[in-house]
Scaffold this motif. Structure first.
Motif, PDB file in Angstrom:
ATOM      1  N   GLN A 108       0.803  -1.215   0.000  1.00 33.36           N
ATOM      2  CA  GLN A 108       0.000   0.000   0.000  1.00 33.36           C
ATOM      3  C   GLN A 108       0.840   1.272   0.000  1.00 33.36           C
ATOM      4  O   GLN A 108       0.326   2.346  -0.239  1.00 33.36           O
ATOM      5  CB  GLN A 108      -0.908   0.037   1.235  1.00 33.36           C
ATOM      6  CG  GLN A 108      -2.019  -0.990   1.224  1.00 33.36           C
ATOM      7  CD  GLN A 108      -2.831  -0.900   2.489  1.00 33.36           C
ATOM      8  OE1 GLN A 108      -2.522  -1.535   3.482  1.00 33.36           O
ATOM      9  NE2 GLN A 108      -3.874  -0.111   2.478  1.00 33.36           N
ATOM     10  N   PRO A 114      -7.520   4.769  -6.276  1.00 32.84           N
ATOM     11  CA  PRO A 114      -8.469   3.961  -5.513  1.00 32.84           C
ATOM     12  C   PRO A 114      -8.274   2.469  -5.754  1.00 32.84           C
ATOM     13  O   PRO A 114      -7.980   2.044  -6.875  1.00 32.84           O
ATOM     14  CB  PRO A 114      -9.824   4.431  -6.049  1.00 32.84           C
ATOM     15  CG  PRO A 114      -9.579   5.788  -6.605  1.00 32.84           C
ATOM     16  CD  PRO A 114      -8.182   5.750  -7.139  1.00 32.84           C
ATOM     17  N   ARG A 115      -8.438   1.686  -4.705  1.00 31.19           N
ATOM     18  CA  ARG A 115      -8.273   0.242  -4.834  1.00 31.19           C
ATOM     19  C   ARG A 115      -9.558  -0.423  -5.308  1.00 31.19           C
ATOM     20  O   ARG A 115     -10.655   0.012  -4.980  1.00 31.19           O
ATOM     21  CB  ARG A 115      -7.896  -0.361  -3.478  1.00 31.19           C
ATOM     22  CG  ARG A 115      -6.566   0.051  -2.946  1.00 31.19           C
ATOM     23  CD  ARG A 115      -6.312  -0.535  -1.572  1.00 31.19           C
ATOM     24  NE  ARG A 115      -7.248   0.009  -0.590  1.00 31.19           N
ATOM     25  CZ  ARG A 115      -7.303  -0.395   0.676  1.00 31.19           C
ATOM     26  NH1 ARG A 115      -6.497  -1.351   1.104  1.00 31.19           N
ATOM     27  NH2 ARG A 115      -8.164   0.144   1.511  1.00 31.19           N
ATOM     28  N   THR A 116      -9.404  -1.488  -6.059  1.00 28.32           N
ATOM     29  CA  THR A 116     -10.540  -2.345  -6.362  1.00 28.32           C
ATOM     30  C   THR A 116     -10.837  -3.209  -5.135  1.00 28.32           C
ATOM     31  O   THR A 116     -10.043  -3.275  -4.193  1.00 28.32           O
ATOM     32  CB  THR A 116     -10.240  -3.273  -7.547  1.00 28.32           C
ATOM     33  OG1 THR A 116      -9.202  -4.198  -7.154  1.00 28.32           O
ATOM     34  CG2 THR A 116      -9.794  -2.489  -8.773  1.00 28.32           C
ATOM     35  N   CYS A 120      -8.374  -4.513  -2.029  1.00 27.43           N
ATOM     36  CA  CYS A 120      -8.735  -4.370  -0.616  1.00 27.43           C
ATOM     37  C   CYS A 120      -8.634  -5.706   0.106  1.00 27.43           C
ATOM     38  O   CYS A 120      -8.125  -5.791   1.239  1.00 27.43           O
ATOM     39  CB  CYS A 120     -10.147  -3.801  -0.486  1.00 27.43           C
ATOM     40  SG  CYS A 120     -10.331  -2.086  -1.020  1.00 27.43           S
ATOM     41  N   LEU A 165     -10.799   1.707   4.757  1.00 28.53           N
ATOM     42  CA  LEU A 165     -11.138   2.026   3.380  1.00 28.53           C
ATOM     43  C   LEU A 165     -11.234   3.534   3.272  1.00 28.53           C
ATOM     44  O   LEU A 165     -11.973   4.167   4.017  1.00 28.53           O
ATOM     45  CB  LEU A 165     -12.487   1.387   2.995  1.00 28.53           C
ATOM     46  CG  LEU A 165     -12.587  -0.130   3.117  1.00 28.53           C
ATOM     47  CD1 LEU A 165     -13.976  -0.591   2.689  1.00 28.53           C
ATOM     48  CD2 LEU A 165     -11.534  -0.821   2.298  1.00 28.53           C
ATOM     49  N   ASP A 169     -11.608   4.252  -2.228  1.00 34.27           N
ATOM     50  CA  ASP A 169     -11.990   2.845  -2.296  1.00 34.27           C
ATOM     51  C   ASP A 169     -13.501   2.689  -2.374  1.00 34.27           C
ATOM     52  O   ASP A 169     -14.018   1.863  -3.131  1.00 34.27           O
ATOM     53  CB  ASP A 169     -11.447   2.085  -1.082  1.00 34.27           C
ATOM     54  CG  ASP A 169      -9.932   2.178  -0.967  1.00 34.27           C
ATOM     55  OD1 ASP A 169      -9.267   2.237  -2.010  1.00 34.27           O
ATOM     56  OD2 ASP A 169      -9.419   2.198   0.167  1.00 34.27           O
ATOM     57  N   ARG A 172     -14.602   3.753  -5.865  1.00 28.66           N
ATOM     58  CA  ARG A 172     -14.337   2.719  -6.867  1.00 28.66           C
ATOM     59  C   ARG A 172     -15.343   1.579  -6.748  1.00 28.66           C
ATOM     60  O   ARG A 172     -15.833   1.057  -7.762  1.00 28.66           O
ATOM     61  CB  ARG A 172     -12.903   2.178  -6.697  1.00 28.66           C
ATOM     62  CG  ARG A 172     -12.486   1.143  -7.730  1.00 28.66           C
ATOM     63  CD  ARG A 172     -12.440   1.740  -9.126  1.00 28.66           C
ATOM     64  NE  ARG A 172     -12.052   0.762 -10.113  1.00 28.66           N
ATOM     65  CZ  ARG A 172     -10.779   0.523 -10.460  1.00 28.66           C
ATOM     66  NH1 ARG A 172      -9.787   1.182  -9.871  1.00 28.66           N
ATOM     67  NH2 ARG A 172     -10.504  -0.364 -11.383  1.00 28.66           N
TER      68      ARG A 172
END
Length: 222
Positions: A108, A114-116, A120, A165, A169, A172
């Motif tokens: 990270q 943004p993470r999918t 995550c 989050l 996140d 997304r």
């Protein structure tokens, strides 16, 4: 008795990829602000967790006016209701935007986008919150679901993500839920690919750290 409107959120300044996700960002920012400022509204949002829109009577006074006008219809509204309920059900550090004091996992540290959902889950594995086999099984289950099945199975998975989050996140995930009905295979592919890529990156990082430590402990050649 009428219910007071939630306080409007402050103007956002740093929107992640706001040109592409402007509607999603605005909605998530408003919901997080409402959860922080109004315990009653937050409780109303939590009441709809995992439910279809027609069974979310307590949520309407909070969410109905926040959904973009172009998305006001049962199927198109459902992702907004789902995200609002999951944000409200998340720990306070996730739902209200407060900074986490947890150090970031290795994968990270250089994250700028943004993470999918797959990323995550991979980060939760890095933190030891869930075993890799369990995360993989949950993700495989989600990617096989119809729209209704995804909305039923997603809340328990989100509860496993005790790593914070951030707003990007949630943005997304909302975008992916909106796309699920028409582009399920593409979204599912991104979730799976990003999970395995993040896990590979972590494994490589761990191996490199071990090699460096072994090299540092090796006696110098005479």
């Amino acid at each position: 008795m009428s219910t007071p409107d939630p306080a409007p959120p402050p103007t956002a300044t740093a929107q992640p990829d706001s040109g592409r996700y402007a509607d999603e960002y605005r909605f998530v920012a408003q919901v997080r602000h409402i959860c922080r400022e109004s315990p009653g509204a937050r409780a109303a949002l939590r009441s709809g967790l995992g439910k279809p829109v027609d069974r979310c009577e307590r949520m309407h006074w909070v969410v109905a006016g926040l959904v973009p006008e172009k998305d006001r219809g049962y199927e198109s509204e459902r992702p907004y209701y789902a995200i609002a309920s999951m944000i409200a059900a998340a720990p306070a550090s996730q739902s209200d935007g407060k900074n986490s004091t947890d150090p970031p996992a290795p994968a990270q540290r250089s994250r700028t986008s943004p993470r999918t959902l797959g990323e995550c889950l991979a980060d939760a594995v890095d933190k030891g919150s869930i075993r890799e086999s369990g995360a993989e099984a949950k993700l495989q289950l989600l990617t096989r679901q119809s729209t209704g099945g995804l909305h039923r199975h997603l809340p328990p998975v989100m509860r496993l993500l005790d790593s914070r989050l951030d707003i990007g996140d949630w943005v997304r995930l909302l975008a992916d839920l909106r796309a699920w009905e028409t582009n399920r295979q593409r979204v599912a592919r991104r979730w799976l690919q990003s999970f395995y890529r993040r896990r590979l990156r972590t494994e490589q990082f761990t191996a490199e750290q071990a090699d460096a430590a072994e090299h540092a402990q090796a006696p110098a050649a005479p």
